[in-house]
Design an enzyme around this catalytic site. Structure first.
Site, PDB file in Angstrom:
ATOM      1  N   VAL A 104       0.856  -1.178   0.000  1.00 39.18           N
ATOM      2  CA  VAL A 104       0.000   0.000   0.000  1.00 39.18           C
ATOM      3  C   VAL A 104       0.898   1.236   0.000  1.00 39.18           C
ATOM      4  O   VAL A 104       1.811   1.338   0.818  1.00 39.18           O
ATOM      5  CB  VAL A 104      -0.876  -0.019   1.277  1.00 39.18           C
ATOM      6  CG1 VAL A 104      -1.745   1.219   1.358  1.00 39.18           C
ATOM      7  CG2 VAL A 104      -1.724  -1.279   1.325  1.00 39.18           C
ATOM      8  N   CYS A 105       0.634   2.163  -0.897  1.00 39.38           N
ATOM      9  CA  CYS A 105       1.465   3.364  -0.973  1.00 39.38           C
ATOM     10  C   CYS A 105       1.307   4.227   0.274  1.00 39.38           C
ATOM     11  O   CYS A 105       0.198   4.603   0.642  1.00 39.38           O
ATOM     12  CB  CYS A 105       1.098   4.202  -2.194  1.00 39.38           C
ATOM     13  SG  CYS A 105       1.835   5.840  -2.150  1.00 39.38           S
ATOM     14  N   VAL A 106       2.421   4.563   0.905  1.00 44.51           N
ATOM     15  CA  VAL A 106       2.371   5.278   2.184  1.00 44.51           C
ATOM     16  C   VAL A 106       1.748   6.660   2.040  1.00 44.51           C
ATOM     17  O   VAL A 106       0.900   7.054   2.862  1.00 44.51           O
ATOM     18  CB  VAL A 106       3.768   5.337   2.852  1.00 44.51           C
ATOM     19  CG1 VAL A 106       4.789   6.056   1.971  1.00 44.51           C
ATOM     20  CG2 VAL A 106       3.691   5.993   4.216  1.00 44.51           C
TER      21      VAL A 106
END
Lengths: 128, 100, 119
Positions: free
Chosen positions: C77-79
């Site tokens: 998941v992209c931070v």
């Protein structure tokens, strides 16, 4: 093979395709973040603006009235990240009554035909 | 290049743009609402027909079925594939471009 | 073949995550490797374990977690996108991890194909 490549074994052609206008949705802004990160990987990066994506480069964006950050100046900073291949589709510009003079950064304006050839030669295409 | 188009051609210009920019020798797979573009009676049929000689066209069967289009006549030459066929196309062509 | 997958939408409003899941399942069934699924934009909502769809509907959050457990798929998941949307470590479903956009670029470099699903 260029000897100064960080990892000369793997250099792929990455193309980021922007077809959406800014502000109405978050795609343009978050796509730009991906382009910036990709610059750190020493790949062969290009960014395409077609369809409403060309509006991302329109001069004179003034966003305080909608309380959103104007991220368009970042396109002018891409050069400093060695992202130099910015392609704009001519047909998309014309369909929107824009010319190269309306754009806030130096780009290469290509016909659909020219652009389609460059697209076809990519290893990775990221669209949003 | 394998191109996927997931929008109805009556709602967005996605298919139109894909047809304009897909290079000769590539494939276009219609998925999700993109399958409405495959209908023989639809407005996009003519534009697809114009590029049939240099592009291959596919439509995702499960998306057609979900929308009640399993029996509907499709544009001549469009091949129906399932998700495994989608995977085969993604492996066959060297890159994938999603038209969103 | 080594596939990377990019998912740009959440599990409810758009079909993108469903299509991506079906593609991943079919790729694995055909003997390919799905090395990573990267979730960007509203796609980060696929990782939210607090989501409770009606019991007679598919639960994509759970399906992704199961796929990761059974086939060793890296769910990233992209931070930056996640923080904006309130997705943090304490709401992550099993199998998901939060990391940077570099993981997407790396999947493009290391994988044989990157396949994108969005809206």
């Amino acid at each position: 093979m260029e000897e100064d490549d960080f990892n000369p074994e793997v250099v792929k052609r990455f193309m980021f395709v922007n077809r959406k206008a800014p502000y109405g949705t978050v795609y343009a802004l978050e796509s730009l973040e991906t382009v910036l990160i990709s610059a750190a990987f020493d790949q062969d990066v290009s960014v395409v603006f077609a369809d409403d994506g060309v509006f991302q480069l329109k001069k004179g964006q003034d966003t305080p009235g909608i309380n959103m950050k104007n991220f368009s100046p970042t396109f002018r900073a891409l050069d400093g990240y060695d992202v130099e291949k910015l392609y704009v589709e001519k047909e998309s510009l014309e369909a929107r009554g824009l010319t190269e003079d309306d754009l806030l950064v130096d780009v290469e304006v290509l016909s659909s035909k020219e652009l389609s050839k460059i697209m076809a030669a990519q290893d990775v295409v990221i669209s949003n | 290049m394998l191109h996927t188009v997931n929008k109805s051609p009556l709602e967005r210009n996605t298919l139109e743009s894909c047809l304009r920019l897909a290079a000769k020798g590539s494939a276009i797979l219609l998925i999700e609402d993109g399958v409405y573009g495959a209908l023989a009676a639809g407005q996009a049929a003519k534009e697809i027909g114009k590029r049939k000689a240099d592009l291959k066209f596919y439509a995702l069967g499960p998306d057609l079925a979900a929308r009640g289009l399993s029996e509907s006549p499709l544009v001549d030459g469009i091949e129906i594939v399932d998700y495994e066929g989608f995977v085969d196309l993604a492996a066959e062509y060297e890159a994938h471009q999603a038209w969103l | 073949m080594k596939f990377g997958i990019l998912v740009n939408e959440g599990p409810f409003t758009h079909q993108a995550s469903d299509s991506a899941y079906q593609f991943a399942k079919a790729a694995i069934a055909k003997g390919h490797e799905v090395m990573r699924v990267f979730f960007y934009h509203d796609g980060v909502n696929n990782a939210n374990k607090l989501a409770e769809p009606p019991t007679d509907d598919r639960n994509l959050v759970k399906l992704w977690s199961e796929l990761a457990a059974e086939h060793n798929v890296d769910l990233v998941v992209c931070v930056a996108a996640a923080l904006r949307r309130g997705i943090k470590d304490d709401v992550l479903a099993p199998g998901f991890r939060i990391s940077g956009l570099g993981q997407l670029i790396e999947a493009g470099i290391v994988g044989d194909r990157l396949v994108t699903f969005g809206d």
